[in-house]
Motif scaffolding. Structure first.
Motif, PDB file in Angstrom:
ATOM      1  N   GLY A 143      41.550  38.986  30.858  1.00  0.00           N
ATOM      2  CA  GLY A 143      42.916  39.062  31.361  1.00  0.00           C
ATOM      3  C   GLY A 143      43.498  40.446  31.541  1.00  0.00           C
ATOM      4  O   GLY A 143      44.720  40.566  31.691  1.00  0.00           O
ATOM      5  N   TYR A 144      42.681  41.491  31.551  1.00  0.00           N
ATOM      6  CA  TYR A 144      43.240  42.841  31.633  1.00  0.00           C
ATOM      7  C   TYR A 144      43.379  43.303  33.087  1.00  0.00           C
ATOM      8  O   TYR A 144      42.680  44.190  33.568  1.00  0.00           O
ATOM      9  CB  TYR A 144      42.411  43.803  30.778  1.00  0.00           C
ATOM     10  CG  TYR A 144      42.500  43.389  29.332  1.00  0.00           C
ATOM     11  CD1 TYR A 144      43.710  43.489  28.655  1.00  0.00           C
ATOM     12  CD2 TYR A 144      41.416  42.827  28.663  1.00  0.00           C
ATOM     13  CE1 TYR A 144      43.838  43.069  27.337  1.00  0.00           C
ATOM     14  CE2 TYR A 144      41.532  42.409  27.348  1.00  0.00           C
ATOM     15  CZ  TYR A 144      42.749  42.525  26.694  1.00  0.00           C
ATOM     16  OH  TYR A 144      42.876  42.092  25.390  1.00  0.00           O
ATOM     17  N   ARG A 145      44.297  42.611  33.753  1.00  0.00           N
ATOM     18  CA  ARG A 145      44.673  42.890  35.128  1.00  0.00           C
ATOM     19  C   ARG A 145      46.185  42.825  35.227  1.00  0.00           C
ATOM     20  O   ARG A 145      46.827  42.015  34.542  1.00  0.00           O
ATOM     21  CB  ARG A 145      44.037  41.883  36.095  1.00  0.00           C
ATOM     22  CG  ARG A 145      42.532  41.999  36.224  1.00  0.00           C
ATOM     23  CD  ARG A 145      41.957  40.868  37.058  1.00  0.00           C
ATOM     24  NE  ARG A 145      42.092  39.577  36.372  1.00  0.00           N
ATOM     25  CZ  ARG A 145      41.236  39.127  35.444  1.00  0.00           C
ATOM     26  NH1 ARG A 145      40.188  39.882  35.099  1.00  0.00           N
ATOM     27  NH2 ARG A 145      41.420  37.967  34.875  1.00  0.00           N
ATOM     28  N   ILE A 146      46.764  43.643  36.100  1.00  0.00           N
ATOM     29  CA  ILE A 146      48.215  43.649  36.246  1.00  0.00           C
ATOM     30  C   ILE A 146      48.724  42.271  36.653  1.00  0.00           C
ATOM     31  O   ILE A 146      49.760  41.808  36.156  1.00  0.00           O
ATOM     32  CB  ILE A 146      48.654  44.714  37.278  1.00  0.00           C
ATOM     33  CG1 ILE A 146      48.284  46.121  36.790  1.00  0.00           C
ATOM     34  CG2 ILE A 146      50.160  44.636  37.536  1.00  0.00           C
ATOM     35  CD1 ILE A 146      48.952  46.552  35.513  1.00  0.00           C
ATOM     36  N   ALA A 147      47.995  41.594  37.526  1.00  0.00           N
ATOM     37  CA  ALA A 147      48.421  40.267  37.968  1.00  0.00           C
ATOM     38  C   ALA A 147      48.510  39.293  36.801  1.00  0.00           C
ATOM     39  O   ALA A 147      49.430  38.468  36.737  1.00  0.00           O
ATOM     40  CB  ALA A 147      47.473  39.733  39.038  1.00  0.00           C
ATOM     41  N   ARG A 148      47.565  39.362  35.861  1.00  0.00           N
ATOM     42  CA  ARG A 148      47.607  38.464  34.706  1.00  0.00           C
ATOM     43  C   ARG A 148      48.762  38.834  33.780  1.00  0.00           C
ATOM     44  O   ARG A 148      49.432  37.948  33.235  1.00  0.00           O
ATOM     45  CB  ARG A 148      46.283  38.533  33.947  1.00  0.00           C
ATOM     46  CG  ARG A 148      46.222  37.669  32.693  1.00  0.00           C
ATOM     47  CD  ARG A 148      46.346  36.181  32.976  1.00  0.00           C
ATOM     48  NE  ARG A 148      47.467  35.582  32.269  1.00  0.00           N
ATOM     49  CZ  ARG A 148      47.685  34.266  32.175  1.00  0.00           C
ATOM     50  NH1 ARG A 148      46.843  33.418  32.732  1.00  0.00           N
ATOM     51  NH2 ARG A 148      48.743  33.815  31.540  1.00  0.00           N
ATOM     52  N   LEU A 149      49.019  40.119  33.625  1.00  0.00           N
ATOM     53  CA  LEU A 149      50.147  40.530  32.794  1.00  0.00           C
ATOM     54  C   LEU A 149      51.465  40.046  33.376  1.00  0.00           C
ATOM     55  O   LEU A 149      52.372  39.630  32.636  1.00  0.00           O
ATOM     56  CB  LEU A 149      50.174  42.051  32.624  1.00  0.00           C
ATOM     57  CG  LEU A 149      49.456  42.609  31.389  1.00  0.00           C
ATOM     58  CD1 LEU A 149      47.990  42.189  31.352  1.00  0.00           C
ATOM     59  CD2 LEU A 149      49.559  44.129  31.342  1.00  0.00           C
ATOM     60  N   SER A 150      51.587  40.085  34.707  1.00  0.00           N
ATOM     61  CA  SER A 150      52.826  39.594  35.313  1.00  0.00           C
ATOM     62  C   SER A 150      52.940  38.087  35.137  1.00  0.00           C
ATOM     63  O   SER A 150      54.047  37.560  34.984  1.00  0.00           O
ATOM     64  CB  SER A 150      52.897  39.981  36.791  1.00  0.00           C
ATOM     65  OG  SER A 150      51.926  39.316  37.553  1.00  0.00           O
ATOM     66  N   ARG A 151      51.821  37.371  35.137  1.00  0.00           N
ATOM     67  CA  ARG A 151      51.853  35.937  34.848  1.00  0.00           C
ATOM     68  C   ARG A 151      52.298  35.701  33.403  1.00  0.00           C
ATOM     69  O   ARG A 151      53.075  34.785  33.123  1.00  0.00           O
ATOM     70  CB  ARG A 151      50.472  35.315  35.087  1.00  0.00           C
ATOM     71  CG  ARG A 151      50.362  33.843  34.690  1.00  0.00           C
ATOM     72  CD  ARG A 151      51.366  32.955  35.398  1.00  0.00           C
ATOM     73  NE  ARG A 151      51.388  31.604  34.865  1.00  0.00           N
ATOM     74  CZ  ARG A 151      50.876  30.541  35.509  1.00  0.00           C
ATOM     75  NH1 ARG A 151      50.290  30.714  36.690  1.00  0.00           N
ATOM     76  NH2 ARG A 151      50.944  29.344  34.974  1.00  0.00           N
ATOM     77  N   ASP A 152      51.833  36.543  32.493  1.00  0.00           N
ATOM     78  CA  ASP A 152      52.270  36.435  31.097  1.00  0.00           C
ATOM     79  C   ASP A 152      53.793  36.586  30.995  1.00  0.00           C
ATOM     80  O   ASP A 152      54.454  35.865  30.233  1.00  0.00           O
ATOM     81  CB  ASP A 152      51.606  37.515  30.242  1.00  0.00           C
ATOM     82  CG  ASP A 152      50.109  37.298  30.062  1.00  0.00           C
ATOM     83  OD1 ASP A 152      49.605  36.205  30.382  1.00  0.00           O
ATOM     84  OD2 ASP A 152      49.444  38.250  29.605  1.00  0.00           O
ATOM     85  N   VAL A 153      54.348  37.534  31.763  1.00  0.00           N
ATOM     86  CA  VAL A 153      55.796  37.744  31.737  1.00  0.00           C
ATOM     87  C   VAL A 153      56.515  36.534  32.318  1.00  0.00           C
ATOM     88  O   VAL A 153      57.562  36.115  31.790  1.00  0.00           O
ATOM     89  CB  VAL A 153      56.166  39.026  32.506  1.00  0.00           C
ATOM     90  CG1 VAL A 153      57.678  39.169  32.633  1.00  0.00           C
ATOM     91  CG2 VAL A 153      55.583  40.247  31.803  1.00  0.00           C
TER      92      VAL A 153
END
Length: 283
Positions: free
Chosen positions: A67-77
């Motif tokens: 999950g170390y992608r910006i897209a996944r982090l934005s999904r986390d948010v």
């Protein structure tokens, strides 16, 4: 501290002050933690609801091997604001945290964001060969591709701790406050190389220039003369976001990539003034 389990099984540690009014959701930068905003949680308008989170791989959150992608982090948010039932909120990002918000806007739109604060993040970090020299300069590119690859390899190598410390030191001009530098250097130790390196590569490989004109909410862009992120890159961002305001801290006010830690009263005053402005129609 509270916990949220994401849809792919990562536990995120977050703090919600539970105050009144429009919530402010704050996202930290690469390798850092929500503790970066310790002076904002306490120092912004009394009673304001402030939400901070350790992004996956950082701070007290889980460090999974995915999950170390910006897209996944934005999904986390997105999952965090859904979990908290935030239908309308103010968004603040610093450094990579701005990129996470840009990804959020790119994928999910601005319908839930009332106001947006972008702190010290270039529109494109890597100077890729298909950009002209002028585009590389305007976008604020910090590395060329070979430099990014070299940094990633060094961070993952046996001298990674030293490389990481030098990288952090390079974000300060002059002689930083020893306490601030030590705090930043300690917080970054929580992110292991297997998370930090692929995330840094993905973060730096993004080009957000096409997203900027689509940000249709009141926006404040903040830069700092003493930062390794050149203030001209923040002017570029502000010029591309319709109706955006720009504030650049002079070097005698703050002298690094961390104005919110160096001079909390000055930083908080600028942010609070912007968030307290009368509601405006969307640009």
């Amino acid at each position: 501290m509270n916990d949220l389990i994401t849809t792919d099984g990562a536990r995120l540690a977050y703090q919600d002050t539970g105050g009144e009014g429009v919530p402010l959701v704050m996202l930290h930068g690469w390798g850092q933690t929500q503790a970066m905003f310790r002076h904002q949680v306490e120092g912004l308008a009394p009673g304001r609801r402030v939400v901070t989170v350790d992004l996956r791989g950082h701070g007290q959150s889980d460090k999974p091997h995915h999950g170390y992608r910006i897209a996944r982090l934005s999904r986390d948010v997105l999952e965090l604001v859904d979990h908290l039932g935030l239908d309308r909120f103010d968004a603040l990002g610093w450094s990579m945290g701005v990129s996470v918000w840009w990804s959020f806007v790119d994928q999910y739109g601005t319908g839930r964001i009332r106001r947006f604060v972008a702190v010290d993040q270039p529109a494109a970090v890597a100077a890729v060969p298909w950009m002209t020299e002028r585009e590389q300069r305007e976008s604020g590119a910090i590395f060329d591709v070979s430099g990014l690859l070299y940094l990633g390899a060094a961070l993952a190598g046996p001298e990674g701790d030293t490389v990481r410390a030098d990288f952090v030191r390079g974000m300060f001009s002059g002689e930083p406050d020893p306490e601030v530098l030590a705090f930043v250097a300690e917080e970054i130790r929580a992110t292991p190389a297997y998370a930090a390196v692929p995330l840094l590569f993905d973060h730096c490989a993004q080009d957000w220039r096409d997203v900027l004109p689509r940000i249709d909410v009141p926006t404040l862009v903040i830069g700092c003369e003493g930062s390794h992120v050149h203030p001209d890159s923040q002017r570029f961002v502000a010029e591309r976001i319709p109706g955006a305001h720009l504030h650049v801290f002079a070097s005698d006010v703050a002298n690094s990539h961390y104005p919110f830690l160096e001079n909390p009263p000055a930083f908080n005053a600028v942010v609070e003034k912007f968030l307290a402005e009368e509601p405006a129609n969307r640009v």
